[in-house]
Design an enzyme around this catalytic site. Structure first.
Site, mmCIF file in Angstrom:
data_model
loop_
_atom_site.group_PDB
_atom_site.id
_atom_site.type_symbol
_atom_site.label_atom_id
_atom_site.label_comp_id
_atom_site.label_asym_id
_atom_site.label_seq_id
_atom_site.Cartn_x
_atom_site.Cartn_y
_atom_site.Cartn_z
ATOM 1 N N LYS A 159 0.880 -1.172 0.000
ATOM 2 C CA LYS A 159 0.000 0.000 0.000
ATOM 3 C C LYS A 159 0.913 1.216 0.000
ATOM 4 C CE LYS A 159 -4.020 1.895 2.450
ATOM 5 N NZ LYS A 159 -4.950 2.098 1.359
HETATM 6 C C1 LIG Z 1 -6.545 0.198 -3.945
HETATM 7 C C2 LIG Z 1 -7.252 -0.364 -2.766
HETATM 8 N N1 LIG Z 1 -7.812 -1.580 -2.853
HETATM 9 C C3 LIG Z 1 -8.455 -2.133 -1.812
HETATM 10 C C4 LIG Z 1 -8.584 -1.454 -0.612
HETATM 11 C C5 LIG Z 1 -9.305 -2.096 0.529
HETATM 12 O O1 LIG Z 1 -8.410 -2.477 1.531
HETATM 13 P P1 LIG Z 1 -8.853 -2.535 3.043
HETATM 14 O O2 LIG Z 1 -10.053 -3.407 3.106
HETATM 15 O O3 LIG Z 1 -7.702 -3.140 3.754
HETATM 16 O O4 LIG Z 1 -9.165 -1.161 3.460
HETATM 17 C C6 LIG Z 1 -8.014 -0.186 -0.474
HETATM 18 C C7 LIG Z 1 -8.091 0.545 0.777
HETATM 19 O O5 LIG Z 1 -7.143 0.635 1.479
HETATM 20 C C8 LIG Z 1 -7.333 0.366 -1.576
HETATM 21 O O6 LIG Z 1 -6.793 1.585 -1.499
#
Ligand SMILES: Cc1ncc(COP(=O)(O)O)c(C=O)c1O
Length: 327
Positions: A159
């Site tokens: 991330k």
């Molecule tokens: C690109 C992306 N995909 C998926 C998610 C979903 O991830 P999470 O459920 O850990 O928030 C996020 C959010 O953080 C994101 O930015």
């Protein structure tokens, strides 16, 4: 979502006033996107404030840092404790949590290694991400003309701030054309994810979601939804999905910390199913909300209580320093 102007921000172990939590414009992250971050949430429950899957978020933060060869002086357990301290010092009951590790001020060239790895934690109150009606009515989305990054270009499992350049393009394009969100395909043309959330489809009672190899972020909500769905007896298939599955699905929804579980009611102006929140989405959404709000038993130990005394739980022997305090 507007940021507050008051409160305390944790920066490298210090709690600073909101306005003083600044970095130099020459910091590496400003120029090269060399940051990794998290987005987690703390909810009010009947036993007090609780962070949802904080340990999983911190683990992903450290995984992201490892991919980018960053190491920080705190252990994940210590960092988790710093998050809890930051919520407590701000006296928040429910909030969004944004930890970030980034390459700071040192040298300004592509090579980030001469720069220090700094970290900060922001917490603030946050409402529904896609608007208050989205959770019930669903959202209208488009397939983005922008793809997710190809494998072995930008690591999707990290991330990283840099990945959000792609997300911003997806989101701005959707907004410019009157959609709430965009869904990107991967470089092979398969369904990947939204700009900030994972995607699920339902067809004939089975759930489908793209696998980690489809250039997705390994969402913690995604993982939670898969766990919840299987516990409710649904079959969940993680597999490559062609774009047109979006149009013929009985139901579709987004899953993410920000959007929680949000129904998708149309894609590219093609109505998904009946155009309303479907029964499987509704059942999963309800169970998800019951768990995050502490209305269902926390059988997976997903909640970390912020104020353990409020939760009626004893602090562990190691006292407040322990990462799992009150979990
Ligand atoms: C690109 C992306 N995909 C998926 C998610 C979903 O991830 P999470 O459920 O850990 O928030 C996020 C959010 O953080 C994101 O930015």
């Amino acid at each position: 979502m507007a940021l507050p102007t008051e409160g305390k921000v944790w920066m490298n172990g210090e709690l600073l006033d909101w306005a003083d939590a600044t970095i130099h414009v020459g910091s590496h992250v400003v120029h090269y996107g060399s940051g990794v971050f998290e987005g987690a949430r703390c909810y009010r429950t009947p036993k007090g404030s609780a962070c949802f899957r904080l340990d999983a978020h911190i683990r992903r933060l450290y995984d992201s840092a490892r991919i980018y060869r960053m190491s920080y002086r705190l252990s994940p357990a210590e960092f988790e404790q710093a998050v809890l301290d930051t919520i407590r010092v701000n006296a928040l009951k429910a909030c969004y949590i944004r930890p970030i590790m980034y390459r700071g001020y040192g040298a300004l060239g592509v090579n980030p290694l001469p720069c220090p790895v700094d970290a900060a934690i922001l917490v603030w109150e946050w409402g529904a991400y896609l608007g208050p009606d989205a959770l019930e009515q669903g959202v209208d989305v488009r397939v983005s003309s922008w793809w997710r990054s190809a494998p072995n270009t930008f690591p999707a499992l990290a991330k990283s701030s840099a990945n959000y350049a792609n997300s911003q393009l997806i989101r701005m394009e959707a907004a410019a054309e009157g959609y709430v969100e965009g869904i990107a395909l991967d470089s092979g043309g398969h369904i990947s994810e939204g700009s900030g959330e994972n995607v699920f489809l339902v067809r004939d009672g089975t759930l489908y979601t793209p696998p980690l190899t489809a250039s997705i972020l390994p969402g913690i909500t995604r993982d939670s939804v898969i766990t919840i769905a299987r516990s409710m007896g649904y079959t969940v298939r993680e597999e490559m999905l062609p774009r047109e599955m979006l149009y013929i699905a009985d139901e579709a929804f987004f899953a993410g910390t920000a959007v929680e579980v949000t129904p998708i009611r149309s894609v590219d102006k093609i109505t998904v199913g009946s155009g309303r929140r479907g029964p499987v989405t509704a059942a999963l959404q309800q169970r998800y909300f019951d768990i995050i709000n502490g209305d269902a038993p926390d059988i997976n130990r997903w909640l970390t209580y912020v104020y353990p005394e409020e939760a009626g739980l004893r602090m562990p022997e190691a006292a407040a320093g322990s990462a799992g305090a009150g979990r």
